[in-house]
Design a protein around this motif. Sequence first.
Motif, PDB file in Angstrom:
ATOM      1  N   ALA A   1      10.612  -6.576   1.818  1.00  0.00           N
ATOM      2  CA  ALA A   1      11.705  -7.417   2.321  1.00  0.00           C
ATOM      3  C   ALA A   1      11.901  -7.136   3.803  1.00  0.00           C
ATOM      4  O   ALA A   1      12.334  -6.043   4.174  1.00  0.00           O
ATOM      5  CB  ALA A   1      12.991  -7.127   1.556  1.00  0.00           C
ATOM      6  N   GLY A   2      11.566  -8.113   4.644  1.00  0.00           N
ATOM      7  CA  GLY A   2      11.693  -7.900   6.090  1.00  0.00           C
ATOM      8  C   GLY A   2      10.828  -6.738   6.532  1.00  0.00           C
ATOM      9  O   GLY A   2       9.644  -6.671   6.208  1.00  0.00           O
ATOM     10  N   SER A   3      11.429  -5.783   7.233  1.00  0.00           N
ATOM     11  CA  SER A   3      10.664  -4.628   7.722  1.00  0.00           C
ATOM     12  C   SER A   3      10.642  -3.477   6.715  1.00  0.00           C
ATOM     13  O   SER A   3      10.112  -2.404   7.000  1.00  0.00           O
ATOM     14  CB  SER A   3      11.266  -4.128   9.046  1.00  0.00           C
ATOM     15  OG  SER A   3      12.590  -3.677   8.830  1.00  0.00           O
ATOM     16  N   TYR A   4      11.245  -3.690   5.541  1.00  0.00           N
ATOM     17  CA  TYR A   4      11.348  -2.603   4.552  1.00  0.00           C
ATOM     18  C   TYR A   4      10.368  -2.777   3.400  1.00  0.00           C
ATOM     19  O   TYR A   4      10.144  -3.880   2.921  1.00  0.00           O
ATOM     20  CB  TYR A   4      12.777  -2.536   3.981  1.00  0.00           C
ATOM     21  CG  TYR A   4      13.763  -1.950   4.959  1.00  0.00           C
ATOM     22  CD1 TYR A   4      13.986  -0.574   5.020  1.00  0.00           C
ATOM     23  CD2 TYR A   4      14.444  -2.772   5.851  1.00  0.00           C
ATOM     24  CE1 TYR A   4      14.874  -0.038   5.940  1.00  0.00           C
ATOM     25  CE2 TYR A   4      15.339  -2.239   6.778  1.00  0.00           C
ATOM     26  CZ  TYR A   4      15.540  -0.879   6.816  1.00  0.00           C
ATOM     27  OH  TYR A   4      16.408  -0.335   7.734  1.00  0.00           O
ATOM     28  N   ASN A   5       9.806  -1.645   2.966  1.00  0.00           N
ATOM     29  CA  ASN A   5       9.003  -1.585   1.740  1.00  0.00           C
ATOM     30  C   ASN A   5       9.711  -0.644   0.774  1.00  0.00           C
ATOM     31  O   ASN A   5      10.060   0.482   1.148  1.00  0.00           O
ATOM     32  CB  ASN A   5       7.605  -1.024   2.029  1.00  0.00           C
ATOM     33  CG  ASN A   5       6.663  -2.090   2.556  1.00  0.00           C
ATOM     34  OD1 ASN A   5       7.062  -3.230   2.746  1.00  0.00           O
ATOM     35  ND2 ASN A   5       5.430  -1.730   2.804  1.00  0.00           N
ATOM     36  N   VAL A   6       9.923  -1.097  -0.453  1.00  0.00           N
ATOM     37  CA  VAL A   6      10.516  -0.239  -1.484  1.00  0.00           C
ATOM     38  C   VAL A   6       9.481  -0.092  -2.594  1.00  0.00           C
ATOM     39  O   VAL A   6       9.040  -1.079  -3.172  1.00  0.00           O
ATOM     40  CB  VAL A   6      11.818  -0.850  -2.048  1.00  0.00           C
ATOM     41  CG1 VAL A   6      12.401   0.056  -3.122  1.00  0.00           C
ATOM     42  CG2 VAL A   6      12.836  -1.082  -0.942  1.00  0.00           C
ATOM     43  N   ILE A   7       9.072   1.154  -2.845  1.00  0.00           N
ATOM     44  CA  ILE A   7       8.119   1.431  -3.929  1.00  0.00           C
ATOM     45  C   ILE A   7       8.875   2.132  -5.051  1.00  0.00           C
ATOM     46  O   ILE A   7       9.590   3.107  -4.816  1.00  0.00           O
ATOM     47  CB  ILE A   7       6.961   2.348  -3.468  1.00  0.00           C
ATOM     48  CG1 ILE A   7       6.225   1.742  -2.276  1.00  0.00           C
ATOM     49  CG2 ILE A   7       5.984   2.604  -4.623  1.00  0.00           C
ATOM     50  CD1 ILE A   7       5.120   2.637  -1.715  1.00  0.00           C
ATOM     51  N   SER A   8       8.739   1.603  -6.265  1.00  0.00           N
ATOM     52  CA  SER A   8       9.412   2.218  -7.403  1.00  0.00           C
ATOM     53  C   SER A   8       8.435   2.349  -8.556  1.00  0.00           C
ATOM     54  O   SER A   8       7.544   1.525  -8.725  1.00  0.00           O
ATOM     55  CB  SER A   8      10.601   1.355  -7.842  1.00  0.00           C
ATOM     56  OG  SER A   8      11.106   1.781  -9.098  1.00  0.00           O
ATOM     57  N   ARG A   9       8.638   3.394  -9.355  1.00  0.00           N
ATOM     58  CA  ARG A   9       7.870   3.479 -10.601  1.00  0.00           C
ATOM     59  C   ARG A   9       8.445   2.446 -11.558  1.00  0.00           C
ATOM     60  O   ARG A   9       9.601   2.008 -11.414  1.00  0.00           O
ATOM     61  CB  ARG A   9       7.955   4.882 -11.203  1.00  0.00           C
ATOM     62  CG  ARG A   9       9.324   5.222 -11.756  1.00  0.00           C
ATOM     63  CD  ARG A   9       9.401   6.613 -12.333  1.00  0.00           C
ATOM     64  NE  ARG A   9      10.759   6.879 -12.805  1.00  0.00           N
ATOM     65  CZ  ARG A   9      11.183   6.648 -14.041  1.00  0.00           C
ATOM     66  NH1 ARG A   9      10.370   6.162 -14.941  1.00  0.00           N
ATOM     67  NH2 ARG A   9      12.435   6.917 -14.394  1.00  0.00           N
TER      68      ARG A   9
END
Length: 367
Positions: free
Chosen positions: A225-233
């Motif tokens: 999302a935009g400049s953010y990366n969110v990695i989740s299990r």
Amino acid sequence: MNVICDKQLLVEAVGNVSRAVSAKNTLAALEGVLLRAQDGRLYLTGYDLELAISTAIEAKVLAPGEIVLSARIFLDMIRRMPSETISITSDEKMLTLIKGSLTEYTILGIPASEYPELPAVNQTTEISLPQAALKNMINQTLFAVAVSDSKPVHTGSLFDIKGGELNVVSVDGYRLALRREKVAFDSDFSFIVPGKSLSEVAKLLRDEEGDIEIAVSKRHIIFKAGSYNVISRLLEGEFLDYRAAIPAGGQTTVKISTRELIAAIDRASLLISDNIKSPLRLKFEGGVIKISCSTAIGKAYDEITCQQTGDDVEIGFNSRYMLDALKASECDEIQLLINGALSPIKLVPLEGDSFTFLVLPVRLKSE
């Protein structure tokens, strides 16, 4: 490492990635934010072995390098800086100077080599949808995610894609929340995302236009999302068969102003607390909803008018669960479908089927 960057950009970035940082961990590096300066950008990462949030901001990189700094202390320091720019300089002994105007702090960092590697997410299936739509879907279903670990798979929300429609479903044993949205995706597949991860993703999403890219592998998911990366299990296990759990139709149909019903339940719930539990009674009778409750403190009674078709019915429920569902509906008027005193109350919009909320009843003792 020697880098100069804008204070506002840095504070926002550190604040956001810090939400994925462990408050207390046996591995000291996980209590910190990983900073990496190179090619005119400062990359920041927070990670707690289950959830990672990373971003990058523009910066003047005088000497590339990387270091881990305590997330809490670092954020407090840069927030209080009186200047508009901040410089961060660390030497080979990890001694780090953080300076803004005449204010400066020196703290000891942790070598980046001690920071665990983020999971590699390979062989992904990719979908895309508007940020505003996903934010709304998360916000309208998160309230029903289970908080206890008795069934770990229900501490997350099911994302179920079938026939070009995405269903997001949360369930905790007392209520169910389902939100639907059309998606431009042909294949059918499903996955379960932890509620904590979705809560953090929702905070990063914007209401304005723009899509979020989602990449799903067997064990992990990435939200871009935009400049953010969110990695989740992802969570593994057998999720509730939500299609079978939702009752069809309703012997009693009630149309009511959402705000009026919230206010009336709020008033009648004043005698209920965590220590003094008691169900709220709702009696639907000839276009009037009679709301009452009786606890060790005393009794409360209220009534409001509604549009009712079908049988009169009296039903009891947990007031907080009903309020959560009504507030999550985000609509001026709502429709309640009831199949008798022991069947779940079904909350749906007046038009369409964008959401369905179920609240399980509480068995009432006769007065």
